[in-house]
Design an enzyme around this catalytic site. Structure first.
Site, PDB file in Angstrom:
ATOM      1  N   ARG A 176       0.841  -1.200   0.000  1.00  0.00           N
ATOM      2  CA  ARG A 176       0.000   0.000   0.000  1.00  0.00           C
ATOM      3  C   ARG A 176       0.873   1.246   0.000  1.00  0.00           C
ATOM      4  NH1 ARG A 176      -3.034   3.083   3.747  1.00  0.00           N
ATOM      5  NH2 ARG A 176      -1.894   2.105   5.461  1.00  0.00           N
ATOM      6  N   ASN A 194       8.001   0.853   0.598  1.00  0.00           N
ATOM      7  CA  ASN A 194       8.079  -0.359  -0.212  1.00  0.00           C
ATOM      8  C   ASN A 194       8.930  -0.191  -1.463  1.00  0.00           C
ATOM      9  OD1 ASN A 194       6.317  -2.096   1.355  1.00  0.00           O
ATOM     10  ND2 ASN A 194       4.660  -0.753   0.724  1.00  0.00           N
ATOM     11  N   ARG A 208      -5.791  -2.713  -5.932  1.00  0.00           N
ATOM     12  CA  ARG A 208      -6.790  -2.977  -4.898  1.00  0.00           C
ATOM     13  C   ARG A 208      -7.835  -1.870  -4.860  1.00  0.00           C
ATOM     14  NH1 ARG A 208      -3.401  -2.563   0.611  1.00  0.00           N
ATOM     15  NH2 ARG A 208      -2.083  -4.039  -0.483  1.00  0.00           N
ATOM     16  N   SER A 234      -7.639  -1.246   7.001  1.00  0.00           N
ATOM     17  CA  SER A 234      -7.827  -2.492   6.236  1.00  0.00           C
ATOM     18  C   SER A 234      -6.812  -3.543   6.671  1.00  0.00           C
ATOM     19  CB  SER A 234      -7.667  -2.216   4.735  1.00  0.00           C
ATOM     20  OG  SER A 234      -8.614  -1.279   4.279  1.00  0.00           O
ATOM     21  N   SER A 293      -4.702  -7.260   6.199  1.00  0.00           N
ATOM     22  CA  SER A 293      -4.090  -8.047   5.123  1.00  0.00           C
ATOM     23  C   SER A 293      -5.070  -9.119   4.638  1.00  0.00           C
ATOM     24  CB  SER A 293      -2.800  -8.703   5.619  1.00  0.00           C
ATOM     25  OG  SER A 293      -1.835  -7.730   5.946  1.00  0.00           O
ATOM     26  N   GLN A 311       5.871 -10.692   2.671  1.00  0.00           N
ATOM     27  CA  GLN A 311       5.946  -9.317   3.159  1.00  0.00           C
ATOM     28  C   GLN A 311       7.065  -8.564   2.433  1.00  0.00           C
ATOM     29  OE1 GLN A 311       3.446  -8.422   5.011  1.00  0.00           O
ATOM     30  NE2 GLN A 311       3.664  -9.084   7.127  1.00  0.00           N
ATOM     31  N   ARG A 314      17.962 -19.087  36.378  1.00  0.00           N
ATOM     32  CA  ARG A 314      17.998 -18.525  35.027  1.00  0.00           C
ATOM     33  C   ARG A 314      18.901 -19.400  34.149  1.00  0.00           C
ATOM     34  NH1 ARG A 314      17.065 -13.230  33.068  1.00  0.00           N
ATOM     35  NH2 ARG A 314      16.634 -12.609  35.224  1.00  0.00           N
TER      36      ARG A 314
END
Length: 422
Positions: free
Chosen positions: A28, A38, A87, A96, A98, A119, A177
């Site tokens: 997007r 992106n 889209r 929105s 995925s 991704q 631990r």
């Protein structure tokens, strides 16, 4: 080594015959953390280009798609060889999910049986990750597969700052631990990919019969959400990212345009009427770096070169490299040069800047363009420099070539992080 675990809780129904497998990257345009992240360049490649390269080279996807609502992302996706799904506004909102976006995609693509949702923010993805995870659906019958990474982190319950309650450890005994090497750690989603069958998506992931996770090594688990992640991811991808077929190629010849690459295309005139150009000392140093590694460097000009022959010869002399002045189309000139030197395309690197360079850029083993080059909009360059032509772009590309040379000659164990010491 990456591994997988499949938890059997039923059986998965798959389409008869060969299922259509679509790789889908959601991109997007309205990123809040990093605007248009992106397609922002990461180590010389648009961020989305890293995963598109891996998806296309995996050889298992019948189609590779980018779902976007942005014109520039669409252009970059197509340049890198992907199909584009525009889209709808209904699934392009900040709210929105995925799942909603992918469900819209499969409604419009009835031929798709399996969706490999990758991704864009996971640039260290490799083709073998996609192939092995997809086999868990096509061969093991899973209908939902997601990627995970193993972490050695101790978790605590969150408490109200104003309260008096002590925080409670969630996965450790404070009095005992464990040492790192004595604890196998826990699995976390790393957000690299999610693969689904069509049936699982149509059911809104509410009826999952057979679920699997695919474990990736920490060095391949890179996610980018905010600006501070960018420099870290850039260093990680240079070491562990997938560079395509060129990472195994041994470059023997570097060809470079003069105008637009070694110079900034400006021609100056002295008081005596002599034409002058400027070249950057960093670029000369980059040429010398390649020559020290036995990579021959030749400047190449075309019939459209604005510089005179005499000026070209002076530039080559100053840069201390060879010069090829073409009297025909650049592609034909390069082919003739390769025959003379008995070279294959994958042994040649080329930096170009103009539309006439596209043919050569598309065929060489490794290509690069300055950030201000017109050709950057026409081809999926293996490396897009951060610097413009005439201002250090050649030095930057030379460093990238040598990085790949080092990567290809290194032993596998030298480039891997021991999980026990990560």
């Amino acid at each position: 080594m990456e591994s997988n675990r499949c938890s059997q809780v039923g059986s998965c129904c798959s389409s008869s015959g060969h299922p259509h497998r679509a790789a889908l990257i959601l991109a997007r345009g309205g990123s809040k953390g990093i605007p248009l992240k992106n397609i922002k360049n990461l180590a010389g490649v648009p961020l989305i280009g890293w995963v598109l390269r891996a998806a296309l080279d995996s050889g298992v996807a019948d189609s590779v798609w980018v779902s976007t609502d942005h014109d520039e992302i669409e252009r970059v996706a197509k340049v890198w060889g992907a199909k584009v799904h525009r889209r709808s506004p209904e699934v392009s909102k900040d709210s929105s999910s995925s799942l909603e976006t992918i469900q819209e995609f499969i409604r419009l693509r009835p031929e798709v049986d399996i969706v490999c949702h990758i991704q864009a923010t996971s640039p260290c993805l490799h083709p073998h990750h996609i192939r092995e995870a997809l086999q868990m659906i096509t061969e093991q019958g899973c209908d939902y597969v997601f990627s995970v990474v193993r972490r050695h982190q101790f978790r605590w319950e969150e408490v109200n700052e104003k309260g008096s309650k002590n925080p409670t450890p969630l996965n450790i005994d404070v009095a005992h631990r464990p040492r790192r090497q004595d604890w196998c750690g826990e699995l976390y989603e790393n957000g690299s990919f999610y693969f689904y069958t069509r049936k699982a998506l149509e059911n809104g992931l509410e009826q999952l019969d057979k679920i699997a996770y695919y474990e990736m090594l920490p060095e391949h688990s890179v996610d980018i959400d905010v600006d501070i992640d960018w420099p870290v991811a850039e260093q990680r991808v240079l070491r562990f990212g997938y560079f395509g077929q060129e990472e195994k190629a041994a470059i023997r010849l570097f060809l470079c345009n003069v105008s637009g690459c070694l110079t900034n295309c400006q021609i100056y005139t002295s008081v005596s009427g002599e034409d002058l150009v400027a070249i950057n000392a960093r670029d000369v140093a980059g040429i010398q770096m390649l020559q020290r590694e036995d990579i021959e460097v030749i400047l190449i000009s075309s019939v459209n070169e604005p510089l005179s022959r005499g000026l070209l010869e002076k530039v080559a002399q100053q840069a201390r490299c060879g010069l090829r002045i073409g009297e025909q189309q650049k592609g034909l000139e390069v082919e003739r040069l390769m025959r003379e030197k008995n070279l294959r395309w994958d042994e040649v690197a080329f930096m170009g800047s103009e539309a006439e360079d596209v043919d050569v850029l598309s065929q060489v083993g490794l290509n690069g363009v300055p950030c201000d080059a017109h050709v950057a909009d026409l081809i999926a360059a293996k490396y897009i420099c951060q610097r413009p032509g005439g201002h250090g772009a050649i030095r930057e590309f030379a460093e990238y070539i040598l990085t790949l040379e080092k990567k290809s000659t290194s032993q596998v164990h030298q480039n891997r992080i021991d999980r026990a010491h990560f």
